[in-house]
Design a protein around this motif. Structure first.
Motif, PDB file in Angstrom:
ATOM      1  N   LYS A 171       9.452 -10.046   8.410  1.00 50.99           N
ATOM      2  CA  LYS A 171       8.435  -9.284   9.142  1.00 50.99           C
ATOM      3  C   LYS A 171       7.333  -8.718   8.255  1.00 50.99           C
ATOM      4  CE  LYS A 171      10.673  -4.724   9.234  1.00 50.99           C
ATOM      5  NZ  LYS A 171      11.180  -3.645  10.135  1.00 50.99           N
ATOM      6  N   ALA A 207       6.670 -14.451  18.393  1.00 54.73           N
ATOM      7  CA  ALA A 207       6.781 -13.378  19.380  1.00 54.73           C
ATOM      8  C   ALA A 207       7.702 -12.270  18.876  1.00 54.73           C
ATOM      9  CB  ALA A 207       7.297 -13.939  20.713  1.00 54.73           C
ATOM     10  N   GLU A 208       8.823 -12.653  18.284  1.00 51.79           N
ATOM     11  CA  GLU A 208       9.762 -11.659  17.768  1.00 51.79           C
ATOM     12  C   GLU A 208       9.190 -10.920  16.562  1.00 51.79           C
ATOM     13  OE1 GLU A 208      12.552 -10.609  19.100  1.00 51.79           O
ATOM     14  OE2 GLU A 208      12.362 -12.018  20.766  1.00 51.79           O
ATOM     15  N   GLU A 210       6.055 -10.155  16.145  1.00 53.45           N
ATOM     16  CA  GLU A 210       5.129  -9.161  16.678  1.00 53.45           C
ATOM     17  C   GLU A 210       5.888  -7.977  17.271  1.00 53.45           C
ATOM     18  OE1 GLU A 210       1.404  -8.819  19.820  1.00 53.45           O
ATOM     19  OE2 GLU A 210       1.837 -10.718  18.824  1.00 53.45           O
ATOM     20  N   LEU A 211       6.994  -8.257  17.937  1.00 53.53           N
ATOM     21  CA  LEU A 211       7.818  -7.174  18.466  1.00 53.53           C
ATOM     22  C   LEU A 211       8.367  -6.300  17.340  1.00 53.53           C
ATOM     23  CD1 LEU A 211       9.818  -9.018  21.274  1.00 53.53           C
ATOM     24  CD2 LEU A 211       8.180  -7.155  21.589  1.00 53.53           C
TER      25      LEU A 211
END
Length: 256
Positions: A171, A207-208, A210-211
């Motif tokens: 991340k 997507a994950e 960004e989450l």
């Protein structure tokens, strides 16, 4: 982290040599020389790590602004290596700035089911589906049905892992992802659906991220007009990428 055949050694990385040189970057290709090395074993990743450290020491390379690039198993190995190093206590650690993912499998639960369907419908050469599922089942201690945790841990991202435990590993990095869905090609030639497509993994991965709070991700979708190759696979996607524009993106990440 290459695995090209000897006569095509460094084929993928050579496509970045001139762009890197013009921007004062070095390109490093590393191979364990194990055919189709999925990095199931720690010994492969340790071997890779030692080779990287030796090259950095021998050539006095600056340990900064490190980017991992690659398609197919090249990309998967990069994700495995990064995770392994974060979970290890080696004194030498690469200072990674970003990852360039290109059209490779991240979710090996999905991949296993893809191959099970390939075998069931029997519309393509079944050598690869049978061989890859054999490797997965042998090295991951069963199937996704009997040992799901092993598949979740091995996958950079998995739709089937409610925790998505490995997202936190990546991340903090700048991520650029290239995909070439080739939907019509895969439907016509392989009777594969969007569930049997690496694009599914990579979009889910972004997507994950960004989450999880990563605001520095980018998705590049190659359209049919972007790749004139008659054969659509991970290598042809990498070959079709605009390397000059990619190098510009890499350079910009070092300035942030």
């Amino acid at each position: 982290l290459e695995d090209s055949k000897y006569e095509k050694k460094n084929f993928s990385s050579k496509q970045m040599y001139s762009q890197a040189s013009e921007n004062n970057f070095a390109v490093l290709s590393v191979s364990t020389e194990i055919p189709i090395d999925f990095y199931f074993s720690k010994s492969s990743m340790i071997s890779t790590h030692k080779l990287i450290q030796e090259v950095f020491d021998k050539h006095n390379l600056p340990n900064e602004n490190i980017f991992f690039l690659g398609a197919s198993l090249v990309g998967h190995r990069a994700m495995r290596y990064i995770k392994f190093m974060k979970e290890s206590d080696f004194k030498f650690q690469l200072k990674i700035r970003g990852i360039v993912t290109c059209n490779f499998t991240m979710d090996f639960t999905r991949k296993w089911y893809q191959h099970k369907r390939d075998i069931r419908i029997n519309r393509i050469d079944l050598w690869e589906p049978k061989f890859i599922n054999y490797l997965l089942e042998t090295n991951l201690g069963g199937t996704p049905q009997t040992n799901p945790e092993s598949y979740h841990n091995f996958s950079s991202y998995s739709y089937f892992d409610e925790e998505n435990r490995n997202i936190k590993v990546y991340k903090e990095y700048a991520i650029r992802a290239y995909v070439e869905p080739a939907i019509e090609y895969k439907l016509k030639n392989q009777l594969r659906t969007l569930y049997e497509n690496n694009t599914t993994d990579i979009v889910g991965f972004l997507a994950e991220l960004e989450l999880a709070g990563n605001e520095n991700t980018e998705l590049i979708v190659l359209q049919p007009e972007d790749n004139k190759s008659q054969k659509k696979n991970t290598q042809s996607t990498w070959n079709a990428i605009n390397k000059d524009e990619l190098m510009t993106w890499i350079q910009k990440q070092t300035e942030k």
